[in-house]
Write a protein that holds these residues in place. Sequence first.
Motif, PDB file in Angstrom:
ATOM      1  N   PHE A 170       0.837  -1.189   0.000  1.00 15.50           N
ATOM      2  CA  PHE A 170       0.000   0.000   0.000  1.00 15.50           C
ATOM      3  C   PHE A 170       0.879   1.248   0.000  1.00 15.50           C
ATOM      4  CE2 PHE A 170      -2.838  -3.215   1.683  1.00 15.50           C
ATOM      5  CZ  PHE A 170      -4.012  -2.939   0.984  1.00 15.50           C
ATOM      6  N   THR A 171       0.442   2.246  -0.765  1.00 14.07           N
ATOM      7  CA  THR A 171       1.190   3.496  -0.894  1.00 14.07           C
ATOM      8  C   THR A 171       0.234   4.670  -0.734  1.00 14.07           C
ATOM      9  OG1 THR A 171       2.704   2.444  -2.467  1.00 14.07           O
ATOM     10  CG2 THR A 171       2.691   4.859  -2.388  1.00 14.07           C
ATOM     11  N   PRO A 172       0.537   5.611   0.173  1.00 14.24           N
ATOM     12  CA  PRO A 172      -0.337   6.788   0.316  1.00 14.24           C
ATOM     13  C   PRO A 172      -0.046   7.813  -0.782  1.00 14.24           C
ATOM     14  CG  PRO A 172       1.461   6.920   1.875  1.00 14.24           C
ATOM     15  CD  PRO A 172       1.620   5.602   1.167  1.00 14.24           C
ATOM     16  N   TRP A 184      -5.286   5.990  -0.482  1.00 10.63           N
ATOM     17  CA  TRP A 184      -4.421   4.815  -0.534  1.00 10.63           C
ATOM     18  C   TRP A 184      -4.448   4.224  -1.940  1.00 10.63           C
ATOM     19  CZ3 TRP A 184      -0.893   3.633   2.847  1.00 10.63           C
ATOM     20  CH2 TRP A 184      -1.063   3.973   4.201  1.00 10.63           C
ATOM     21  N   TYR A 185      -3.262   3.846  -2.436  1.00  9.02           N
ATOM     22  CA  TYR A 185      -3.115   3.089  -3.674  1.00  9.02           C
ATOM     23  C   TYR A 185      -2.360   1.795  -3.356  1.00  9.02           C
ATOM     24  CZ  TYR A 185      -4.831   6.947  -6.504  1.00  9.02           C
ATOM     25  OH  TYR A 185      -5.639   7.908  -7.062  1.00  9.02           O
ATOM     26  N   PHE A 186      -2.392   0.856  -4.272  1.00  8.01           N
ATOM     27  CA  PHE A 186      -1.752  -0.438  -4.054  1.00  8.01           C
ATOM     28  C   PHE A 186      -0.883  -0.755  -5.263  1.00  8.01           C
ATOM     29  CE2 PHE A 186      -1.660  -5.135  -3.895  1.00  8.01           C
ATOM     30  CZ  PHE A 186      -1.281  -5.315  -2.571  1.00  8.01           C
ATOM     31  N   TYR A 191      -6.143   1.865  -7.430  1.00 12.27           N
ATOM     32  CA  TYR A 191      -6.771   2.755  -6.449  1.00 12.27           C
ATOM     33  C   TYR A 191      -7.426   1.920  -5.359  1.00 12.27           C
ATOM     34  CZ  TYR A 191     -10.307   5.971  -4.549  1.00 12.27           C
ATOM     35  OH  TYR A 191     -11.097   6.714  -3.718  1.00 12.27           O
ATOM     36  N   VAL A 192      -7.289   2.335  -4.093  1.00  7.04           N
ATOM     37  CA  VAL A 192      -7.898   1.635  -2.961  1.00  7.04           C
ATOM     38  C   VAL A 192      -9.061   2.438  -2.390  1.00  7.04           C
ATOM     39  CG1 VAL A 192      -7.517   0.628  -0.682  1.00  7.04           C
ATOM     40  CG2 VAL A 192      -5.695   0.553  -2.401  1.00  7.04           C
ATOM     41  N   GLY A 193      -8.798   3.695  -1.982  1.00 13.46           N
ATOM     42  CA  GLY A 193      -9.866   4.512  -1.426  1.00 13.46           C
ATOM     43  C   GLY A 193      -9.324   5.614  -0.542  1.00 13.46           C
ATOM     44  N   VAL A 219      -5.574  -1.877   5.725  1.00 11.72           N
ATOM     45  CA  VAL A 219      -4.207  -1.545   5.319  1.00 11.72           C
ATOM     46  C   VAL A 219      -3.224  -1.928   6.421  1.00 11.72           C
ATOM     47  CG1 VAL A 219      -2.628   0.356   4.815  1.00 11.72           C
ATOM     48  CG2 VAL A 219      -4.858   0.263   3.694  1.00 11.72           C
ATOM     49  N   SER A 220      -3.596  -1.621   7.663  1.00 11.31           N
ATOM     50  CA  SER A 220      -2.698  -1.914   8.781  1.00 11.31           C
ATOM     51  C   SER A 220      -2.577  -3.406   9.050  1.00 11.31           C
ATOM     52  CB  SER A 220      -3.183  -1.191  10.047  1.00 11.31           C
ATOM     53  OG  SER A 220      -4.419  -1.721  10.489  1.00 11.31           O
TER      54      SER A 220
END
Length: 364
Positions: free
Chosen positions: A34-36, A45-47, A60-62, A73-74
Amino acid sequence: MKSVDLMYQTMLAELGQRSLDAAWTADFPPEGRFTPANIKGRKYWYFDIPDGHGGTKRRYVGPAEDPDIAQRVSDHKRDKDDLRARRRLVNTLTREGGMISPDAMSGDIVEALADGGLFRLRGVLIGTVAFQCYSGLLGVRLPMAAILTGDADIAHYYAISREVEDSLPPIVELLQDVDASFRPVPHRSGSGASSAFQNADGYRVEFLTSNRGLDDYVDQPAKMPALGGASADPLRFLDFLIREPVRTILLHRSGIPVVVPDPARYAVHKLIVASRRHTDGQGPAKREKDIRQAALLFEALQQTRRSADLALVYNEAWERGPAWQDAIRIGAGMLPAPDADRFKMVLIDGAKKNREEIELPFGE
């Protein structure tokens, strides 16, 4: 209106969690990260997934403020996909619990779009297929006559589609994997873009977006970068419907995690839509279904003690101005007398709970 037994409501909640876990694992496998990213002052958040050629592909995550996304994510790890157990849960909920499953075509289409990333990219399932989810979401048994359909409607915000920097695979390919006869429908404006797709049996999948309020966009399909080559028809009042949607499960196969409008918004929106139906063609039949679905949700919201929710979104719509008020009045005037009385009682009760005034649509 009969309630769904608490045991089956608990089973639905378990199915929902399992289905979300399985969908999350499919979308975001352990080998990625995951990448902010900050976009226009907001964190998302993106992946990033290895593409097999030394690079990465980004999904794209959200939004970062979504607590469910933040938690996942955590805790990023592989979740066990218990497909067979989930299918057994779906069968129990529909055959014994009195909840509703969609027809096979609708279910397969929504599953294909969900697997392609529709709901991850913040699409919203609307229309009668979404209405089918409210039985489980509200814990009531809805009559089958109000939920039959021959189409699937999908909504997406224009701004989100433009900014997420991610996209579904080509829509026509996703649909043709379900039924090879799906083809784009030529747009009524003469534009080369298509916002609807139809198969040989007449089943229609349509994409909609909120009207941006400019005459230049009236009756013109909006380009939607996230929708895999599909455009979307701008529709007035749609922004109200899809604001603050909710997650739930469509009871098809092993359960499909979907995003649908808040049921109170759906009910008020149906009154508005009914007021604007044409009087020829399929207009009268669609208007009758609109009114029936709205009335059923007013009853369900009253029964499940959610009158405050209805009063809150009703006031939001009412305060948008005279055009909205006229549409609500006309739609409410189409309700049969017992349903109109119930609508009035639910609004009054909800306003009292919210400690706010309310103007009824019946001239009182």
